[in-house]
Structures are given as structure tokens and as C-alpha cells.
Design an enzyme around this catalytic site. Structure first.
Site, PDB file in Angstrom:
ATOM      1  N   SER A  93       0.835  -1.227  -0.084  1.00  0.00           N
ATOM      2  CA  SER A  93      -0.096   0.054  -0.039  1.00  0.00           C
ATOM      3  C   SER A  93       0.916   1.316   0.121  1.00  0.00           C
ATOM      4  CB  SER A  93      -0.989  -0.150   1.168  1.00  0.00           C
ATOM      5  OG  SER A  93      -1.507   1.191   1.494  1.00  0.00           O
ATOM      6  N   TYR A  97      -1.743  -1.274   9.857  1.00  0.00           N
ATOM      7  CA  TYR A  97      -2.000  -1.462   8.459  1.00  0.00           C
ATOM      8  C   TYR A  97      -0.515  -1.321   7.727  1.00  0.00           C
ATOM      9  CZ  TYR A  97      -3.726  -1.651   3.602  1.00  0.00           C
ATOM     10  OH  TYR A  97      -4.127  -1.836   2.340  1.00  0.00           O
TER      11      TYR A  97
END
Length: 243
Positions: free
Chosen positions: A139, A152
């Protein structure tokens, strides 16, 4: 034996994973759509691939369960003769500041996003045919480093490290290993829980002044899965130039 290339796509029932599954189906791959729980969505993805003239089937499995994922690869080999491409798009993204983070939630993030990557990549490393490709998902949060995204972001930092190391470990196998790191992309995973104002602000960050679409990311994956044989051990940031 069939010369059709075969792809397993985890998280293939929704969002980016589904866009990838459908794109690879249009590229002529036989596609195994792996999903966690949403069978109806997975069946819709298979139907879309078949309507476009492709081959596909869906199979439920927890990406962090090594026995379940081994079964997914077994079924792919039994149905289609082998596996050439693995796209690991499954993941979770709960948000919280570190001071308020429920450690049980952290455990779930690490289990799905980190252990899941190791489980899927381990099967791929053992089973992919020569000329194959592994595409993991990181990401752009590993660059954005926004508050609330620590769990995350940490999980995706681990994915990036594992990706590059695996590429080196597969020396001599003619298998590429890369990761795609999307920026803000219009999927339920990203949009859920965000205000319209925040979404509008994030959409204006890239010079292209819009959110990414799942199809934008699928295009990058299709490149890495097929023609990009000289791209290996890399993390490709697909975020419209936001950073």
C-alpha cells in the site's frame, strides 16, 4: 497438457481483487477466484469471467490457513493442470491510533496481511511453473504514513520486505516476485467509514486529481503477471503520483 496460463487471485470476489480476476480472465488466463466468506460475490466474479469467454471457478479459503490454501492450489492444479500466476490481493484495514489500538485487532491484521502473505507465497514458491509471477499487495500508506494507519502500514512494510527477499530466493526458477502499492482507490475497503469531505480531499492529492479505480490497479497487475519479465523484486506505487 493445456498451454493456458493459470492464475490464482486471493480476495478475488470484491474490489481490486475482483478487477484483477476479471482482467486476467480477459487476458486469457484460467482464473481461480479465492474468497473468504462472500460466496455470492465470488460467483458473480466467475460469471463475469465466463461471460467474457474465460474459464474460472471460485473456492473459499482463509489465506492465513496453510492447509486451506494448499487445497486451493491442489484444486487449481487438478482443474487446470498447474499454476503460473498468484496475485495475493486479500487483506484487512482497520484503523486506530497506536495508543487506542485493540491488540486483538492488531493480531487480526498481522494474521491476515502478514501471515496470509507468507502462507500464499510459500505455496506459490513451491508450485509455480517456470515463467510464472507472484504479485503481492502492499500500500502507498508505507510512504504516506498517515496517523491511524500504523497496524495496516506495519503489515504492508512486512509484505514489501518479504516480496523482495522471495524474489532473491527464487533465483534460477524464472519466477518474478513483485508487489503493487495502490494509493487511495475507490473500493469498499477504502471508502467505508470515511466522510465525503475526506474522500474529496484524498481524491485531490494526486496530480491526476481523482481516486484510483480498481481497473487502474488491475492494469498494473496484468503487466507484472505477463509481459514484465524484467521487473523483479520491486514495489510499484500505483497512486496517480500522489507521492
Amino acid at each position: 497438457m493445456s498451454t493456458t496460463r493459470v492464475a490464482i487471485v486471493t480476495g478475488g470476489s470484491r474490489g481490486i481483487g475482483r478487477a484483477v480476476a476479471e482482467r486476467l480472465g480477459r487476458e486469457g488466463y484460467a482464473v481461480v477466484v479465492n474468497y473468504a466468506s462472500k460466496k455470492a460475490d465470488a460467483d458473480e466474479a466467475v460469471e463475469a469471467i465466463e461471460k467474457a469467454g474465460g474459464q474460472a471457478f471460485a473456492v473459499a479459503a482463509d489465506v492465513a490457513d496453510e492447509t486451506a490454501m494448499a487445497s486451493v492450489f491442489d484444486q487449481a492444479e487438478e482443474r487446470f493442470g498447474g499454476v503460473d500466476v498468484v496475485v495475493h490481493a486479500a487483506g484487512v484495514m482497520p484503523l486506530a491510533p497506536i495508543a487506542e489500538l485493540d491488540l486483538a485487532v492488531l493480531d487480526r491484521v498481522l494474521r491476515t496481511n502478514v501471515r496470509g502473505t507468507f502462507v500464499v507465497d510459500q505455496q506459490a514458491a513451491r508450485r509455480l511453473r517456470a515463467g510464472g509471477a507472484i504479485v503481492n499487495f502492499s500500500s502507498s500508506i508505507t510512504r504516506f504514513l498517515r496517523p491511524g494507519y500504523a497496524a495496516y502500514g506495519a503489515s504492508k512494510g512486512a509484505v514489501e520486505a518479504a516480496t523482495v527477499i522471495l524474489a532473491r530466493e527464487l533465483r534460477g526458477r524464472d519466477i518474478t516476485v513483485n508487489a503493487v502499492a495502490p494509493g487511495p482507490t475507490a473500493t469498499a475497503l477504502f471508502l467505508d467509514g470515511k466522510s465525503e469531505e475526506l474522500i474529496s480531499t484524498l481524491a485531490k492529492e494526486p496530480p491526476l486529481e481523482r481516486l484510483g479505480q480498481p481497473e487502474d490497479i488491475a492494469e498494473v497487475v496484468a503487466f507484472l503477471a505477463g509481459p514484465a519479465r524484467w521487473v523483479n523484486g520491486q514495489v510499484l506505487y500505483a497512486n496517480g503520483g500522489a507521492i
